[in-house]
Write a protein that holds these residues in place. Sequence first.
Motif, mmCIF file in Angstrom:
data_model
loop_
_atom_site.group_PDB
_atom_site.id
_atom_site.type_symbol
_atom_site.label_atom_id
_atom_site.label_comp_id
_atom_site.label_asym_id
_atom_site.label_seq_id
_atom_site.Cartn_x
_atom_site.Cartn_y
_atom_site.Cartn_z
ATOM 1 N N ILE A 196 56.080 89.003 20.519
ATOM 2 C CA ILE A 196 56.900 88.517 21.697
ATOM 3 C C ILE A 196 55.880 88.040 22.903
ATOM 4 O O ILE A 196 55.870 86.862 23.395
ATOM 5 C CB ILE A 196 57.930 89.393 22.164
ATOM 6 C CG1 ILE A 196 58.802 89.788 21.311
ATOM 7 C CG2 ILE A 196 58.446 88.810 23.744
ATOM 8 C CD1 ILE A 196 60.048 90.839 21.509
ATOM 9 N N GLY A 197 55.010 88.912 23.315
ATOM 10 C CA GLY A 197 53.934 88.430 24.067
ATOM 11 C C GLY A 197 53.003 87.243 23.619
ATOM 12 O O GLY A 197 52.748 86.411 24.456
ATOM 13 N N GLY A 198 52.633 87.247 22.334
ATOM 14 C CA GLY A 198 52.060 85.970 22.002
ATOM 15 C C GLY A 198 52.751 84.702 22.079
ATOM 16 O O GLY A 198 52.157 83.721 22.462
ATOM 17 N N LEU A 199 54.085 84.906 21.705
ATOM 18 C CA LEU A 199 54.898 83.638 21.656
ATOM 19 C C LEU A 199 55.303 83.156 23.295
ATOM 20 O O LEU A 199 55.060 81.934 23.469
ATOM 21 C CB LEU A 199 56.189 83.882 21.194
ATOM 22 C CG LEU A 199 56.433 84.104 19.822
ATOM 23 C CD1 LEU A 199 57.677 84.609 19.289
ATOM 24 C CD2 LEU A 199 55.958 82.690 18.983
ATOM 25 N N VAL A 200 55.290 84.200 24.104
ATOM 26 C CA VAL A 200 55.330 83.769 25.613
ATOM 27 C C VAL A 200 54.041 83.011 26.288
ATOM 28 O O VAL A 200 54.162 82.119 26.982
ATOM 29 C CB VAL A 200 55.608 85.067 26.369
ATOM 30 C CG1 VAL A 200 55.299 84.665 27.990
ATOM 31 C CG2 VAL A 200 56.818 85.866 26.106
ATOM 32 N N VAL B 80 53.594 79.462 23.108
ATOM 33 C CA VAL B 80 54.553 78.292 23.275
ATOM 34 C C VAL B 80 54.614 77.310 24.396
ATOM 35 O O VAL B 80 54.755 75.984 24.172
ATOM 36 C CB VAL B 80 55.977 79.055 23.010
ATOM 37 C CG1 VAL B 80 57.353 77.977 23.181
ATOM 38 C CG2 VAL B 80 56.416 79.774 21.756
ATOM 39 N N PRO B 81 54.375 78.007 25.661
ATOM 40 C CA PRO B 81 54.463 76.777 26.662
ATOM 41 C C PRO B 81 53.234 75.715 26.567
ATOM 42 O O PRO B 81 53.281 74.822 26.697
ATOM 43 C CB PRO B 81 54.002 77.699 27.969
ATOM 44 C CG PRO B 81 54.683 78.942 27.601
ATOM 45 C CD PRO B 81 54.559 79.180 26.110
ATOM 46 N N LEU B 82 52.115 76.195 25.833
ATOM 47 C CA LEU B 82 51.176 75.320 25.634
ATOM 48 C C LEU B 82 51.685 73.801 24.611
ATOM 49 O O LEU B 82 50.924 72.885 24.904
ATOM 50 C CB LEU B 82 49.974 75.916 24.765
ATOM 51 C CG LEU B 82 49.224 77.166 25.490
ATOM 52 C CD1 LEU B 82 48.214 77.766 24.678
ATOM 53 C CD2 LEU B 82 48.745 76.674 26.968
#
Length: 244
Positions: free
Chosen positions: A27-31, A34-36
């Motif tokens: 979850i932390g990695g996706l947060v 993903v915005p990049l």
Amino acid sequence: MSLMEKHAIFEKNSIVLLLGIVIMIAIGGLVEVVPLFYLKSTIEKVEGMRPYTPLELAGRNIYIREGCYNCHSQMIRPMRDEIERYGHFSLAAESMYDHPFQWGSKRNGPDLARVGNKYSDKWHVEHMINPRAVVPDSIMPGYPFLAKTELDTRHLADVVKTNALVGVPYTEDQIANVAVDVAAQKNPDDKNVDAFLKRYPKSVARDFSGQPGKLTELDAVVAYLQVLGTLVDFSLYDDKANLR
């Protein structure tokens, strides 16, 4: 079942604990990642940045070769004490043409992100040859051989081309005139100075090492040091940083 009792499930079952850790890391990695995918660039564009001149680039390579980055960082952090000592905090765009960048955290010596034009060429020459001549308490080793070593420019055009391949926006005109621009930046009386200054805005042409007619590695290093932190007008960013 109380909250603490529910938490005991993770403490007593290593498989469940491991699964929970993996889920939280995911979850932390996706947060963060993903915005990049929705950004064209993670580097804020700033006015004034340009690729290094061939002489500055040669100086930067010597700077790296001699391990100067082991004691000097080039990243001013956005904290009051650092800004008051070194100047405006570093912008990512200032290192967009650096391969590799010299940010780091090692500071046996001062940060050099804003050293350009802070001291004269003569000061830099004396400091490189014998640091304690200008800074009595300095622990920096001397580099007198730089003043005696002729700058090897045979492969400098290839170095510029390589930088262009990894995204540094050197033009065909700049690549074709590497040797001409090195000579022009060292000698302000060179017939090609005007063309050089047009190719590299905010650059200067002068005898950096104080040895007319002799192009040395010290010329290149001083040229590199004198451009650090000089390309961006930081008065445009002071309000954003609440520094005024």
